[in-house]
Design an enzyme around this catalytic site. Structure first.
Site, PDB file in Angstrom:
ATOM      1  N   GLU A   1       3.214   1.339 -11.354  1.00 31.38           N
ATOM      2  CA  GLU A   1       4.669   1.245 -11.174  1.00 31.38           C
ATOM      3  C   GLU A   1       5.399   2.416 -11.827  1.00 31.38           C
TER       4      GLU A   1
ATOM      5  N   GLN B   1       1.343  -5.848 -48.301  1.00 30.05           N
ATOM      6  CA  GLN B   1       2.536  -5.157 -47.785  1.00 30.05           C
ATOM      7  C   GLN B   1       2.260  -4.427 -46.471  1.00 30.05           C
TER       8      GLN B   1
ATOM      9  N   GLY C   1       0.816  -1.213   0.000  1.00 30.89           N
ATOM     10  CA  GLY C   1       0.000   0.000   0.000  1.00 30.89           C
ATOM     11  C   GLY C   1       0.846   1.259   0.000  1.00 30.89           C
TER      12      GLY C   1
ATOM     13  N   GLU D   1      -2.295   6.473  -2.829  1.00 29.44           N
ATOM     14  CA  GLU D   1      -3.487   6.950  -2.111  1.00 29.44           C
ATOM     15  C   GLU D   1      -4.391   7.674  -3.103  1.00 29.44           C
ATOM     16  N   PRO D   2      -5.628   7.959  -2.704  1.00 27.69           N
ATOM     17  CA  PRO D   2      -6.534   8.640  -3.640  1.00 27.69           C
ATOM     18  C   PRO D   2      -5.937   9.939  -4.189  1.00 27.69           C
TER      19      PRO D   2
HETATM   20  P1  TGC Z   1      13.223  11.937  -4.839  1.00 27.46           P
HETATM   21  O1  TGC Z   1      13.583  13.160  -4.067  1.00 27.46           O
HETATM   22  O2  TGC Z   1      13.557  11.871  -6.292  1.00 27.46           O
HETATM   23  O3  TGC Z   1      13.861  10.657  -4.129  1.00 27.46           O
HETATM   24  C1  TGC Z   1      13.757  10.449  -2.740  1.00 27.46           C
HETATM   25  C2  TGC Z   1      14.941   9.547  -2.378  1.00 27.46           C
HETATM   26  O4  TGC Z   1      14.766   8.292  -3.018  1.00 27.46           O
HETATM   27  C3  TGC Z   1      15.842   8.055  -3.943  1.00 27.46           C
HETATM   28  N1  TGC Z   1      15.241   7.408  -5.115  1.00 27.46           N
HETATM   29  C4  TGC Z   1      15.356   6.109  -5.334  1.00 27.46           C
HETATM   30  N2  TGC Z   1      16.012   5.144  -4.677  1.00 27.46           N
HETATM   31  C5  TGC Z   1      15.927   3.900  -5.152  1.00 27.46           C
HETATM   32  N3  TGC Z   1      15.222   3.610  -6.264  1.00 27.46           N
HETATM   33  C6  TGC Z   1      14.540   4.535  -6.957  1.00 27.46           C
HETATM   34  N4  TGC Z   1      13.833   4.204  -8.035  1.00 27.46           N
HETATM   35  C7  TGC Z   1      14.591   5.859  -6.496  1.00 27.46           C
HETATM   36  N5  TGC Z   1      14.046   7.030  -6.910  1.00 27.46           N
HETATM   37  C8  TGC Z   1      14.465   7.977  -6.052  1.00 27.46           C
HETATM   38  C9  TGC Z   1      16.451   9.412  -4.212  1.00 27.46           C
HETATM   39  O5  TGC Z   1      17.799   9.290  -4.596  1.00 27.46           O
HETATM   40  C10 TGC Z   1      16.289  10.085  -2.882  1.00 27.46           C
HETATM   41  O6  TGC Z   1      17.268   9.567  -2.030  1.00 27.46           O
HETATM   42  P2  TGC Z   1      17.895  10.445  -0.847  1.00 27.46           P
HETATM   43  O7  TGC Z   1      18.992   9.608  -0.289  1.00 27.46           O
HETATM   44  O8  TGC Z   1      18.386  11.708  -1.504  1.00 27.46           O
HETATM   45  O9  TGC Z   1      16.783  10.694   0.117  1.00 27.46           O
HETATM   46  O10 TGC Z   1      11.681  11.641  -4.589  1.00 27.46           O
HETATM   47  P3  TGC Z   1      10.408  12.349  -5.160  1.00 27.46           P
HETATM   48  O11 TGC Z   1       9.414  12.419  -4.049  1.00 27.46           O
HETATM   49  O12 TGC Z   1      10.781  13.610  -5.877  1.00 27.46           O
HETATM   50  O13 TGC Z   1       9.827  11.259  -6.207  1.00 27.46           O
HETATM   51  C11 TGC Z   1      10.455  10.905  -7.347  1.00 27.46           C
HETATM   52  C12 TGC Z   1       9.512  10.050  -8.235  1.00 27.46           C
HETATM   53  C13 TGC Z   1       8.426  10.897  -8.864  1.00 27.46           C
HETATM   54  C14 TGC Z   1      10.398   9.479  -9.332  1.00 27.46           C
HETATM   55  C15 TGC Z   1       8.862   8.923  -7.420  1.00 27.46           C
HETATM   56  O14 TGC Z   1       7.975   9.432  -6.493  1.00 27.46           O
HETATM   57  C16 TGC Z   1       8.166   7.901  -8.283  1.00 27.46           C
HETATM   58  O15 TGC Z   1       8.761   6.972  -8.767  1.00 27.46           O
HETATM   59  N6  TGC Z   1       6.801   8.042  -8.477  1.00 27.46           N
HETATM   60  C17 TGC Z   1       5.999   7.015  -9.119  1.00 27.46           C
HETATM   61  C18 TGC Z   1       5.142   6.301  -8.093  1.00 27.46           C
HETATM   62  C19 TGC Z   1       4.985   4.849  -8.384  1.00 27.46           C
HETATM   63  O16 TGC Z   1       5.684   4.260  -9.218  1.00 27.46           O
HETATM   64  N7  TGC Z   1       4.120   4.187  -7.647  1.00 27.46           N
HETATM   65  C20 TGC Z   1       3.948   2.769  -7.768  1.00 27.46           C
HETATM   66  C21 TGC Z   1       3.050   2.230  -6.685  1.00 27.46           C
HETATM   67  S1  TGC Z   1       3.138   0.474  -6.529  1.00 27.46           S
HETATM   68  C22 TGC Z   1       2.354  -0.103  -7.878  1.00 27.46           C
HETATM   69  O17 TGC Z   1       1.988   0.576  -8.792  1.00 27.46           O
HETATM   70  C23 TGC Z   1       2.171  -1.563  -7.907  1.00 27.46           C
HETATM   71  S2  TGC Z   1       1.448  -2.194  -9.334  1.00 27.46           S
HETATM   72  C24 TGC Z   1       1.928  -3.759  -9.083  1.00 27.46           C
HETATM   73  C25 TGC Z   1       1.409  -4.768  -9.931  1.00 27.46           C
HETATM   74  O18 TGC Z   1       0.208  -5.126  -9.829  1.00 27.46           O
HETATM   75  O19 TGC Z   1       2.234  -5.317 -10.713  1.00 27.46           O
HETATM   76  P1  FAD Z   2      -1.683  10.467 -11.492  1.00 22.09           P
HETATM   77  O1  FAD Z   2      -0.449  10.525 -10.688  1.00 22.09           O
HETATM   78  O2  FAD Z   2      -2.823  11.324 -11.094  1.00 22.09           O
HETATM   79  O3  FAD Z   2      -1.300  10.776 -13.011  1.00 22.09           O
HETATM   80  C1  FAD Z   2      -2.302  11.089 -13.991  1.00 22.09           C
HETATM   81  C2  FAD Z   2      -1.575  11.569 -15.259  1.00 22.09           C
HETATM   82  O4  FAD Z   2      -0.799  12.730 -14.969  1.00 22.09           O
HETATM   83  C3  FAD Z   2      -0.609  10.531 -15.820  1.00 22.09           C
HETATM   84  O5  FAD Z   2      -0.629  10.574 -17.222  1.00 22.09           O
HETATM   85  C4  FAD Z   2       0.739  11.014 -15.318  1.00 22.09           C
HETATM   86  O6  FAD Z   2       1.837  10.590 -16.140  1.00 22.09           O
HETATM   87  C5  FAD Z   2       0.545  12.528 -15.381  1.00 22.09           C
HETATM   88  N1  FAD Z   2       1.456  13.235 -14.481  1.00 22.09           N
HETATM   89  C6  FAD Z   2       1.464  13.218 -13.122  1.00 22.09           C
HETATM   90  N2  FAD Z   2       2.478  13.988 -12.663  1.00 22.09           N
HETATM   91  C7  FAD Z   2       3.122  14.461 -13.743  1.00 22.09           C
HETATM   92  C8  FAD Z   2       4.249  15.309 -13.930  1.00 22.09           C
HETATM   93  N3  FAD Z   2       4.953  15.804 -12.910  1.00 22.09           N
HETATM   94  N4  FAD Z   2       4.633  15.607 -15.195  1.00 22.09           N
HETATM   95  C9  FAD Z   2       3.965  15.095 -16.246  1.00 22.09           C
HETATM   96  N5  FAD Z   2       2.897  14.303 -16.145  1.00 22.09           N
HETATM   97  C10 FAD Z   2       2.480  13.986 -14.899  1.00 22.09           C
HETATM   98  N6  FAD Z   2      -0.362   1.216  -6.177  1.00 22.09           N
HETATM   99  C11 FAD Z   2       0.132   0.638  -5.045  1.00 22.09           C
HETATM  100  O7  FAD Z   2       0.642   1.304  -4.156  1.00 22.09           O
HETATM  101  N7  FAD Z   2       0.063  -0.721  -4.879  1.00 22.09           N
HETATM  102  C12 FAD Z   2      -0.480  -1.539  -5.808  1.00 22.09           C
HETATM  103  O8  FAD Z   2      -0.510  -2.762  -5.632  1.00 22.09           O
HETATM  104  C13 FAD Z   2      -1.024  -0.959  -6.999  1.00 22.09           C
HETATM  105  N8  FAD Z   2      -1.636  -1.735  -7.922  1.00 22.09           N
HETATM  106  C14 FAD Z   2      -2.270  -1.144  -8.981  1.00 22.09           C
HETATM  107  C15 FAD Z   2      -3.052  -1.924  -9.843  1.00 22.09           C
HETATM  108  C16 FAD Z   2      -3.729  -1.329 -10.882  1.00 22.09           C
HETATM  109  C17 FAD Z   2      -4.608  -2.171 -11.783  1.00 22.09           C
HETATM  110  C18 FAD Z   2      -3.604   0.056 -11.128  1.00 22.09           C
HETATM  111  C19 FAD Z   2      -4.295   0.696 -12.293  1.00 22.09           C
HETATM  112  C20 FAD Z   2      -2.845   0.831 -10.293  1.00 22.09           C
HETATM  113  C21 FAD Z   2      -2.181   0.254  -9.190  1.00 22.09           C
HETATM  114  N9  FAD Z   2      -1.472   1.029  -8.275  1.00 22.09           N
HETATM  115  C22 FAD Z   2      -0.934   0.455  -7.147  1.00 22.09           C
HETATM  116  C23 FAD Z   2      -1.477   2.492  -8.397  1.00 22.09           C
HETATM  117  C24 FAD Z   2      -0.480   3.020  -9.431  1.00 22.09           C
HETATM  118  O9  FAD Z   2       0.820   2.920  -8.996  1.00 22.09           O
HETATM  119  C25 FAD Z   2      -0.876   4.468  -9.731  1.00 22.09           C
HETATM  120  O10 FAD Z   2      -2.092   4.426 -10.464  1.00 22.09           O
HETATM  121  C26 FAD Z   2       0.192   5.216 -10.501  1.00 22.09           C
HETATM  122  O11 FAD Z   2       1.328   5.431  -9.698  1.00 22.09           O
HETATM  123  C27 FAD Z   2      -0.294   6.548 -11.081  1.00 22.09           C
HETATM  124  O12 FAD Z   2      -0.966   7.297 -10.126  1.00 22.09           O
HETATM  125  P2  FAD Z   2      -2.423   7.934 -10.450  1.00 22.09           P
HETATM  126  O13 FAD Z   2      -3.277   6.835 -10.971  1.00 22.09           O
HETATM  127  O14 FAD Z   2      -2.856   8.612  -9.217  1.00 22.09           O
HETATM  128  O15 FAD Z   2      -2.181   8.946 -11.614  1.00 22.09           O
END
Ligand code: TGC
Ligand code: FAD
Length: 394
Positions: free
Chosen positions: A374, A290, A135, A138-139
């Site tokens: 992700e 083609q 988790g 969040e919303p």
């Molecule tokens: P930022 O200031 O850039 O970084 C904070 C600290 O973290 C370090 N860092 C990392 N370390 C390891 N791996 C990475 N990928 C890292 N990215 C950043 C960074 O060096 C820093 O370290 P320190 O020592 O200086 O404190 O943080 P920010 O708040 O500006 O965020 C950067 C950003 C936007 C890239 C990050 O928030 C991000 O990746 N956002 C995307 C959120 C996301 O991917 N959520 C996924 C939720 S889980 C999910 O979707 C599961 S789906 C699963 C499934 O069903 O398969």
């Molecule tokens: P938003 O962050 O609101 O983004 C909406 C749009 O705005 C996107 O096109 C994005 O690229 C764009 N955008 C946002 N910020 C910027 C920026 N700075 N510059 C340019 N464009 C931007 N999360 C978990 O924690 N655990 C899970 O197990 C998990 N499973 C998931 C399973 C499914 C089926 C789905 C659909 C999602 C899941 N997620 C999970 C959540 C997922 O990680 C988020 O949906 C994702 O990180 C994007 O967040 P959001 O949906 O709030 O979109």
């Protein structure tokens, strides 16, 4: 008509793999073809996650496959990636389940957990006796998890923490026994920490998201935590800020980079076979036109490049040299490539492309989620942009 998979290997990619890697891939492929493919369209129609596959997958060592000890299969990262590829060739939902269980639940316990937490949870999660969820989102905090509102405060009546908050879009949320919950800890000025929350604790509720057009064979839930008390020993002691959560994402994103190749392969193979027997104009197969060939060539070329990208990142990961931006490039490129392949395959199948007699539309719909979760495609663009320019453009 059901189509059987052939291999997708245009440039002798297999010659880059070891015999053990090929064995792991082929065993996974056989398992998916025998156990998932026959039921997946029905699961997708019903919006049902095939729970009956959890135990057999555990027995094959699919959960926590690249971790050491605790009954894990101790695969290399490349072997683990090939497992993800074959799973997603079946369905993104089954790969999602395994990704969350392995990369987002077992990995943080393995990396940040106490000895007691590891001994209690890792063997159970590996065997599929326990299911986990992660988790973070969040919303109002998706791409920017630093804005999370979930809070942990010290429990005044006891030696523990009280958690409050809402998590959204959580894979496996309502079927999990344990949730890895990320929260800002009030006694540390809001530092983000990970907590293990047993899902039967009072105040914890999970509710499934209904009406999904994507990942229908996967459970997606919201989590609500209202004054959920956990003992102090449920804090993951090694977590140290948002960075710890982002480290988990690297593991899952890596698996997705391989998984997307599997989904693309399924779409390409379906389109190639269909184009060989579907005839239009002068009684010729559509593969003789083609413009259809151009689409198939685009697909096989992009799949081939994506395979090489995933493999190189996997080799780097096995040498502990993979950096987050490498993984971002592989996730971003390969998911985009797979979604484009799915759309082209849908087009080649004409009207049949919208029916679930073929797997293409299901993969296409699934990949829309994979593009978003992700880290969205654009978030990964900005991660790579930051790494090459040094400028944060979020
Ligand atoms: P930022 O200031 O850039 O970084 C904070 C600290 O973290 C370090 N860092 C990392 N370390 C390891 N791996 C990475 N990928 C890292 N990215 C950043 C960074 O060096 C820093 O370290 P320190 O020592 O200086 O404190 O943080 P920010 O708040 O500006 O965020 C950067 C950003 C936007 C890239 C990050 O928030 C991000 O990746 N956002 C995307 C959120 C996301 O991917 N959520 C996924 C939720 S889980 C999910 O979707 C599961 S789906 C699963 C499934 O069903 O398969
Ligand atoms: P938003 O962050 O609101 O983004 C909406 C749009 O705005 C996107 O096109 C994005 O690229 C764009 N955008 C946002 N910020 C910027 C920026 N700075 N510059 C340019 N464009 C931007 N999360 C978990 O924690 N655990 C899970 O197990 C998990 N499973 C998931 C399973 C499914 C089926 C789905 C659909 C999602 C899941 N997620 C999970 C959540 C997922 O990680 C988020 O949906 C994702 O990180 C994007 O967040 P959001 O949906 O709030 O979109």
């Amino acid at each position: 008509m059901p189509l059987k998979f052939r291999g997708v290997d245009f440039i002798e990619f297999d010659s880059l793999l070891s015999p053990d890697e090929i064995l792991v891939r082929d065993n996974t492929r056989r398992f998916i073809e025998e156990n998932l493919i026959p039921i997946i369209e029905q699961c997708n129609r019903e919006g049902r996650f095939p729970r009956e596959l959890i135990q057999p997958m555990a027995e094959l060592g699919f959960f926590g496959a690249n971790l050491k000890g605790y009954g894990c299969a101790e695969m290399s990262n490349v072997e683990y990636g090939l497992v993800m590829q074959e799973m997603e060739r079946g369905d993104s939902g089954i790969r999602s389940f395994a990704s969350v269980q392995s990369a987002l639940v077992m990995y943080p316990i393995y990396t940040f957990g106490s000895d007691e937490q590891k001994s209690k949870w890792l063997p159970a999660l590996q065997k599929g006796d326990a299911i986990g969820c992660f988790g973070l989102t969040e919303p109002d905090a998706g791409s920017n998890p630093a804005a999370m509102r979930t809070r942990a405060r010290r429990d005044k009546d006891g030696d523990g923490y009280v958690l409050n908050g809402e998590k959204m879009w959580i894979t496996s949320g309502s079927i999990a026994q344990v949730a890895v919950v990320w929260a800002k800890n009030e006694e540390e000025d809001g530092k983000v920490r990970g907590f293990l929350v047993e899902t039967d604790r009072p105040g914890f509720r999970a509710a499934d998201v209904h009406g999904k057009w994507s990942l229908r064979a996967s459970v997606t839930s919201s989590l609500s935590l209202q004054d959920v008390k956990v003992p102090a020993c449920n804090l993951l002691p090694g977590t140290d800020g948002l960075k710890s959560a982002l480290m988990c994402l690297n593991q899952a994103r890596y698996g997705i980079a391989w998984g997307a190749v599997g989904a693309a392969m399924a779409c390409y193979e379906t389109a190639l076979q269909y184009a060989g027997f579907r005839k239009q104009f002068r009684d010729q197969p559509i593969a003789s036109h083609q413009l259809v060939q151009e689409k198939l060539v685009w697909m096989i070329s992009e799949i081939t490049k994506a395979q090489l990208l995933a493999l190189q990142v996997g080799r780097l990961k096995d040498q502990s040299k993979a950096r987050p931006q490498h993984i971002s490039m592989a996730k971003r490129n390969n998911v985009w490539m797979a979604l484009e392949c799915a759309r082209m395959a849908r087009d080649i199948l004409g009207a049949n492309g919208i029916a679930d007699e073929y797997p293409v539309f299901r993969h296409m719909a699934n990949l829309e989620s994979v593009k978003t979760y992700e880290g969205t495609h654009d978030v990964h663009t900005l991660i790579i942009g930051n790494s090459i320019t040094g400028i944060d453009a979020f």
